[in-house]
Motif scaffolding. Structure first.
Motif, PDB file in Angstrom:
ATOM      1  N   SER A 247      22.453  11.330  81.558  1.00 33.15           N
ATOM      2  CA  SER A 247      22.117  10.121  80.790  1.00 33.15           C
ATOM      3  C   SER A 247      22.956   8.923  81.212  1.00 33.15           C
ATOM      4  CB  SER A 247      22.312  10.381  79.294  1.00 33.15           C
ATOM      5  OG  SER A 247      23.674  10.665  79.036  1.00 33.15           O
ATOM      6  N   SER A 248      23.821   9.113  82.202  1.00 35.79           N
ATOM      7  CA  SER A 248      24.663   8.018  82.675  1.00 35.79           C
ATOM      8  C   SER A 248      24.891   8.165  84.176  1.00 35.79           C
ATOM      9  CB  SER A 248      26.001   8.002  81.938  1.00 35.79           C
ATOM     10  OG  SER A 248      26.744   9.153  82.258  1.00 35.79           O
ATOM     11  N   TYR A 249      25.558   7.188  84.743  1.00 37.44           N
ATOM     12  CA  TYR A 249      25.938   7.226  86.143  1.00 37.44           C
ATOM     13  C   TYR A 249      27.444   7.034  86.240  1.00 37.44           C
ATOM     14  CZ  TYR A 249      21.047   6.620  87.430  1.00 37.44           C
ATOM     15  OH  TYR A 249      19.699   6.785  87.588  1.00 37.44           O
ATOM     16  N   ILE A 250      28.078   7.780  87.128  1.00 38.35           N
ATOM     17  CA  ILE A 250      29.467   7.524  87.486  1.00 38.35           C
ATOM     18  C   ILE A 250      29.383   6.530  88.643  1.00 38.35           C
ATOM     19  CG2 ILE A 250      31.665   8.474  88.234  1.00 38.35           C
ATOM     20  CD1 ILE A 250      30.645   9.610  85.543  1.00 38.35           C
ATOM     21  N   VAL A 251      29.968   5.356  88.463  1.00 38.73           N
ATOM     22  CA  VAL A 251      29.777   4.252  89.388  1.00 38.73           C
ATOM     23  C   VAL A 251      31.111   3.796  89.970  1.00 38.73           C
ATOM     24  CG1 VAL A 251      28.999   1.849  89.547  1.00 38.73           C
ATOM     25  CG2 VAL A 251      27.746   3.451  88.127  1.00 38.73           C
ATOM     26  N   VAL A 252      31.146   3.598  91.271  1.00 36.41           N
ATOM     27  CA  VAL A 252      32.244   2.911  91.934  1.00 36.41           C
ATOM     28  C   VAL A 252      31.710   1.513  92.234  1.00 36.41           C
ATOM     29  CG1 VAL A 252      33.707   2.800  93.994  1.00 36.41           C
ATOM     30  CG2 VAL A 252      33.239   4.996  92.917  1.00 36.41           C
ATOM     31  N   TYR A 253      32.444   0.487  91.798  1.00 36.67           N
ATOM     32  CA  TYR A 253      31.951  -0.881  91.916  1.00 36.67           C
ATOM     33  C   TYR A 253      33.016  -1.801  92.501  1.00 36.67           C
ATOM     34  CZ  TYR A 253      34.562  -1.332  87.561  1.00 36.67           C
ATOM     35  OH  TYR A 253      35.549  -1.319  86.615  1.00 36.67           O
ATOM     36  N   ARG A 254      32.570  -2.997  92.879  1.00 34.76           N
ATOM     37  CA  ARG A 254      33.452  -4.004  93.456  1.00 34.76           C
ATOM     38  C   ARG A 254      33.121  -5.352  92.823  1.00 34.76           C
ATOM     39  NH1 ARG A 254      31.645  -6.120  98.871  1.00 34.76           N
ATOM     40  NH2 ARG A 254      31.009  -7.849  97.608  1.00 34.76           N
ATOM     41  N   TYR A 255      34.157  -6.152  92.596  1.00 36.90           N
ATOM     42  CA  TYR A 255      33.928  -7.533  92.177  1.00 36.90           C
ATOM     43  C   TYR A 255      34.970  -8.424  92.829  1.00 36.90           C
ATOM     44  CZ  TYR A 255      37.695  -7.048  88.677  1.00 36.90           C
ATOM     45  OH  TYR A 255      38.885  -6.862  88.047  1.00 36.90           O
TER      46      TYR A 255
ATOM     47  N   GLY B 246      35.585  -1.494  76.261  1.00 38.16           N
ATOM     48  CA  GLY B 246      36.974  -1.266  76.621  1.00 38.16           C
ATOM     49  C   GLY B 246      37.427  -2.179  77.743  1.00 38.16           C
ATOM     50  N   LEU B 247      38.718  -2.278  77.868  1.00 36.12           N
ATOM     51  CA  LEU B 247      39.347  -3.104  78.891  1.00 36.12           C
ATOM     52  C   LEU B 247      39.619  -2.227  80.105  1.00 36.12           C
ATOM     53  CD1 LEU B 247      40.594  -5.923  79.397  1.00 36.12           C
ATOM     54  CD2 LEU B 247      42.727  -5.004  78.506  1.00 36.12           C
ATOM     55  N   PHE B 248      39.255  -2.715  81.293  1.00 30.65           N
ATOM     56  CA  PHE B 248      39.434  -1.956  82.519  1.00 30.65           C
ATOM     57  C   PHE B 248      40.361  -2.704  83.459  1.00 30.65           C
ATOM     58  CE2 PHE B 248      35.307  -0.828  80.806  1.00 30.65           C
ATOM     59  CZ  PHE B 248      35.410   0.559  80.765  1.00 30.65           C
ATOM     60  N   GLU B 249      41.091  -1.959  84.270  1.00 31.95           N
ATOM     61  CA  GLU B 249      41.997  -2.532  85.267  1.00 31.95           C
ATOM     62  C   GLU B 249      41.385  -2.347  86.637  1.00 31.95           C
ATOM     63  OE1 GLU B 249      44.995  -4.146  85.060  1.00 31.95           O
ATOM     64  OE2 GLU B 249      44.837  -4.155  82.884  1.00 31.95           O
ATOM     65  N   GLY B 250      41.119  -3.457  87.334  1.00 34.72           N
ATOM     66  CA  GLY B 250      40.617  -3.385  88.698  1.00 34.72           C
ATOM     67  C   GLY B 250      41.717  -2.914  89.635  1.00 34.72           C
ATOM     68  N   GLN B 251      41.320  -2.267  90.703  1.00 33.67           N
ATOM     69  CA  GLN B 251      42.263  -1.731  91.672  1.00 33.67           C
ATOM     70  C   GLN B 251      42.091  -2.459  92.998  1.00 33.67           C
ATOM     71  OE1 GLN B 251      41.290   2.441  91.870  1.00 33.67           O
ATOM     72  NE2 GLN B 251      41.103   2.568  89.657  1.00 33.67           N
ATOM     73  N   LYS B 252      43.129  -2.462  93.805  1.00 31.00           N
ATOM     74  CA  LYS B 252      43.064  -3.108  95.111  1.00 31.00           C
ATOM     75  C   LYS B 252      42.343  -2.248  96.140  1.00 31.00           C
ATOM     76  CE  LYS B 252      45.248  -6.923  94.309  1.00 31.00           C
ATOM     77  NZ  LYS B 252      44.642  -8.194  94.446  1.00 31.00           N
ATOM     78  N   GLU B 253      42.312  -0.934  95.926  1.00 29.34           N
ATOM     79  CA  GLU B 253      41.652  -0.042  96.854  1.00 29.34           C
ATOM     80  C   GLU B 253      40.486   0.647  96.173  1.00 29.34           C
ATOM     81  OE1 GLU B 253      44.249   2.580  98.937  1.00 29.34           O
ATOM     82  OE2 GLU B 253      45.784   1.046  99.165  1.00 29.34           O
ATOM     83  N   LYS B 254      39.445   0.928  96.959  1.00 32.70           N
ATOM     84  CA  LYS B 254      38.249   1.561  96.434  1.00 32.70           C
ATOM     85  C   LYS B 254      38.539   2.995  96.018  1.00 32.70           C
ATOM     86  CE  LYS B 254      33.955   3.098  98.305  1.00 32.70           C
ATOM     87  NZ  LYS B 254      33.083   3.070  99.443  1.00 32.70           N
ATOM     88  N   PRO B 255      38.235   3.350  94.763  1.00 31.48           N
ATOM     89  CA  PRO B 255      38.430   4.746  94.327  1.00 31.48           C
ATOM     90  C   PRO B 255      37.326   5.635  94.886  1.00 31.48           C
ATOM     91  CG  PRO B 255      37.545   3.452  92.534  1.00 31.48           C
ATOM     92  CD  PRO B 255      37.771   2.505  93.687  1.00 31.48           C
ATOM     93  N   SER B 256      37.580   6.921  94.929  1.00 28.52           N
ATOM     94  CA  SER B 256      36.554   7.850  95.395  1.00 28.52           C
ATOM     95  C   SER B 256      35.776   8.398  94.205  1.00 28.52           C
ATOM     96  CB  SER B 256      37.180   8.985  96.188  1.00 28.52           C
ATOM     97  OG  SER B 256      38.090   9.688  95.379  1.00 28.52           O
ATOM     98  N   LEU B 257      34.564   8.830  94.473  1.00 29.87           N
ATOM     99  CA  LEU B 257      33.744   9.441  93.416  1.00 29.87           C
ATOM    100  C   LEU B 257      34.196  10.801  93.126  1.00 29.87           C
ATOM    101  CD1 LEU B 257      30.014   8.491  93.913  1.00 29.87           C
ATOM    102  CD2 LEU B 257      31.436   8.098  91.954  1.00 29.87           C
TER     103      LEU B 257
END
Length: 122
Positions: free
Chosen positions: A53-61, A111-122
């Protein structure tokens, strides 16, 4: 007779526990302070995994010439790599962000999220 006393005491303890649980939930728990998330932005889906019912997503902004990455679960009926969705960003700390819900600052934020400098893995 003793059995009924135990049932009565057990019921009273359960009612008191429920009362304090509700009070804690309403007054103490609170949520993340998202009032500083005032800038609208867009996050691009880089990778995703269907979790039912959801997706685990790796995203960039991108914000102010810097790129941030994140990973989260998004409830959606359909999502694809390359899709984008609205986010709210804290201009004084652009790593802080959340989904736009519906505007910035967001109402009913997930919720509040913290962006990371490196792309996380799935």
């Amino acid at each position: 007779m003793f059995k009924w006393v135990l049932i009565g005491v057990g019921s009273l303890v359960a009612l008191v526990a429920i009362f304090f649980g509700v009070v804690w939930f309403i007054f103490v728990r609170g949520g993340d302070d998202v009032s500083a998330l005032t800038e609208e932005g867009s996050a691009e889906v880089l990778e995703l995994t269907d979790a039912g019912s959801s997706y685990i997503v790796v995203y960039r902004y991108d914000y102010d010439g810097k790129t941030f990455y994140g990973k989260k679960s998004i409830y959606s009926t359909s999502m694809s790599r390359g899709d984008s969705y609205g986010i709210c960003v804290n201009p004084s700390d652009p790593s802080q962000h959340t989904e736009m819900n519906p505007g910035c600052p967001p109402e009913g934020s997930s919720g509040l999220f913290e962006g990371q400098k490196e792309k996380p893995s799935l």
